[in-house]
Design a protein around this motif. Structure first.
Motif, mmCIF file in Angstrom:
data_model
loop_
_atom_site.group_PDB
_atom_site.id
_atom_site.type_symbol
_atom_site.label_atom_id
_atom_site.label_comp_id
_atom_site.label_asym_id
_atom_site.label_seq_id
_atom_site.Cartn_x
_atom_site.Cartn_y
_atom_site.Cartn_z
ATOM 1 N N ARG A 98 43.422 33.342 32.985
ATOM 2 C CA ARG A 98 42.037 33.822 32.983
ATOM 3 C C ARG A 98 41.422 33.783 31.579
ATOM 4 N N GLN B 103 45.165 39.457 42.055
ATOM 5 C CA GLN B 103 45.679 40.377 41.038
ATOM 6 C C GLN B 103 47.196 40.263 40.921
ATOM 7 N N MET C 189 32.378 34.170 37.800
ATOM 8 C CA MET C 189 33.838 34.076 37.817
ATOM 9 C C MET C 189 34.367 34.135 39.251
ATOM 10 N N LYS C 190 35.354 33.346 39.518
ATOM 11 C CA LYS C 190 36.019 33.420 40.811
ATOM 12 C C LYS C 190 37.082 34.503 40.757
ATOM 13 N N GLU C 191 37.100 35.360 41.746
ATOM 14 C CA GLU C 191 38.050 36.482 41.750
ATOM 15 C C GLU C 191 39.475 35.971 41.963
ATOM 16 N N THR D 69 40.629 43.642 37.599
ATOM 17 C CA THR D 69 39.812 42.836 38.499
ATOM 18 C C THR D 69 38.710 42.119 37.725
ATOM 19 N N GLU D 70 38.054 41.197 38.423
ATOM 20 C CA GLU D 70 36.919 40.499 37.816
ATOM 21 C C GLU D 70 35.853 41.486 37.379
ATOM 22 N N GLU D 71 35.579 42.469 38.226
ATOM 23 C CA GLU D 71 34.566 43.467 37.913
ATOM 24 C C GLU D 71 34.964 44.282 36.689
ATOM 25 N N GLU E 243 37.910 31.793 31.242
ATOM 26 C CA GLU E 243 36.692 32.448 31.717
ATOM 27 C C GLU E 243 36.220 33.510 30.738
#
Length: 458
Positions: free
Chosen positions: A195, A6, A1-3, A27-29, A198
């Motif tokens: 998002r 936010q 995934m591209k960050e 966040t992506e994480e 994804e």
């Protein structure tokens, strides 16, 4: 995934424009962690017996009843629903929890089918993490009518709620945790809609359900198809409310006002087009206008308020534009028509014809379009002249004649002498541009299971 960058989501009280709270996009994480936790929980949750799941769901119902005032207040502050209606919504959520706690074992039982085998049947197995994309208009009910059957079936759930009701989403996650549902079984995703792909694209999410606009449904349905994920879509509506000449006019008017103005008109299954046959028109319209005029607006936290603001000011602006365009094309204004901030006056238009926004489009607010039909057949023709297909109401004393008319309506629901509404005991869903699939009842819990054919020879 591209960050992604936010986002900061702000919850704004539509009644006074004040900020209630703000939420930072995950966040992506964090999203990856939530998805992985959902997958991990699915490794153990289906092994929890149905009676144990039932106990947890009953605890959730008890918490909803115990905290009804707290949850209702958050709902009212975030999206403007009159406080009495907010409480009723929380109680209805407790009902759907209790319904599935009582009936899930029966719904999920093996279905015995006779064949050449010594034994053959269909088992109903959970499929994995299910993503729910939910709207703001019924911020508790829409979630629980998904969550109760989905969790009872043994799936785990991921909720992407509307950003203006993240407070409600937080309450729901916390109460299910407090009820004893294991970590990861139900989690919130606080992310922007861009998002969504994804999240759906990965191997973890096995199905997706959305309640929302036709536009959102097209987008999510396309993604589900692209990545071969099961989907259920409950989209917009333009319900007809038909009144025959023999109807109990007092009952028709009272029900019609509730059917249109509940939740300040912000409901996909609200009655939007009132199709009144012949002589019934002159009886129905004056009483309808009188009751509309008597509705009390004001602070939705006030117990006496019947009409609150719309959930956002842009929604009121959009409704005003639909009113203005309909008037420009020949509709007649009988009452209302004005707007101040997020509040839109209860509005009634007549002489509404196909080709006007008030007839063709979903009007998500307190706007009633009245159409006069010369006879019953024309009434059904007008009712069916819509791209949507959620439900239709018919008011008449001739029940047998009404029964014969069921097939004339291509919608997902046909209610006789009652407003179209959702009920845990009955399947709910639409046709045409109102989406596909069913929620609630046995149909709803079986949408997200693997219907596995089992064939046994000795």
């Amino acid at each position: 995934m591209k960050e992604p960058k936010q986002a900061l989501f702000k919850s704004i009280n539509p009644y006074n424009g004040k900020e209630i709270a703000s939420y930072t996009e995950q966040t992506e994480e964090e999203v990856i962690g939530i998805l992985e936790k959902s997958q991990e929980a699915f490794g153990t949750w289906p092994k929890v017996s149905i009676p144990e799941r039932e106990t947890l769901l009953r605890k959730a119902a008890n918490l909803l009843r115990k905290n009804v005032d707290k949850y209702a207040r958050t709902m009212t502050l975030e999206m403007g629903k009159p406080i009495g209606e907010s409480r009723a919504e929380i109680i209805k959520c407790a009902w759907v929890c209790e319904f599935y706690a009582e009936n899930a074992a029966r719904f999920l039982a093996d279905e015995i089918i006779e064949s050449d085998a010594a034994e053959s049947f269909v088992s109903h197995d959970p499929i994995g993490p299910v993503l729910a994309i939910m709207p703001w208009n019924f911020p508790f009910w829409q979630v629980f009518r998904f969550a109760a059957p989905t969790l009872m079936a043994g799936n785990t759930a991921l909720l992407k709620h509307a950003p203006n009701v993240f407070g409600c989403a937080t309450h729901i996650e916390e109460l299910l945790r407090e009820a004893g549902f294991p970590d990861g079984v139900f989690q919130n995703l606080m992310v922007h809609h861009d998002r969504t792909e994804e999240i759906i694209a990965g191997d973890i999410v096995r199905a997706v359900t959305l309640t929302g606009s036709e536009r959102a449904g097209r987008a999510v349905g396309s993604l589900a198809g692209k990545y071969l994920k099961k989907s259920v879509l409950e989209l917009g509506g333009n319900n007809a409310f038909i009144v025959w000449e023999d109807a109990d006019m007092k009952q028709a008017v009272q029900t019609g006002v509730r059917a249109r103005m509940l939740n300040s008109g912000q409901s996909c299954i609200a009655a939007k087009r009132f199709i009144v046959v012949g002589k019934a028109y002159d009886k129905f319209v004056p009483d309808f206008l009188e009751q509309i005029a008597s509705l009390k607006d004001g602070d939705p936290l006030d117990e006496s308020t019947e009409m609150g603001p719309l959930a956002r000011e842009d929604l009121a602006e959009q409704l005003q534009e639909q009113v203005n365009k309909s008037l420009a094309r020949g509709a007649e204004l009988l009452t209302g028509g004005g707007r101040r901030g997020a509040f839109h006056e209860p509005t009634v238009l007549t002489n509404v014809q196909p080709g006007m926004p008030a007839f063709d489009e979903e009007t998500f607010g307190p706007l009633a379009a009245i159409i006069k039909a010369k006879d019953k057949e024309e009434a059904f023709e007008l009712a069916s002249l819509s791209r949507y297909g959620l439900g239709t109401t018919l008011f008449t004393k001739d029940i047998e004649e009404a029964r014969k008319s069921i097939s004339k309506i291509p919608d997902g629901a046909f209610f006789i002498n009652e407003l179209v509404k959702s009920d845990p005991r009955l399947p709910f869903g639409g046709t045409k541009h109102s989406g596909y699939g069913r929620e609630l009842s046995r149909d709803g819990i079986l949408e997200f299971v693997n219907k596995k054919t089992v064939y046994v020879n000795t």
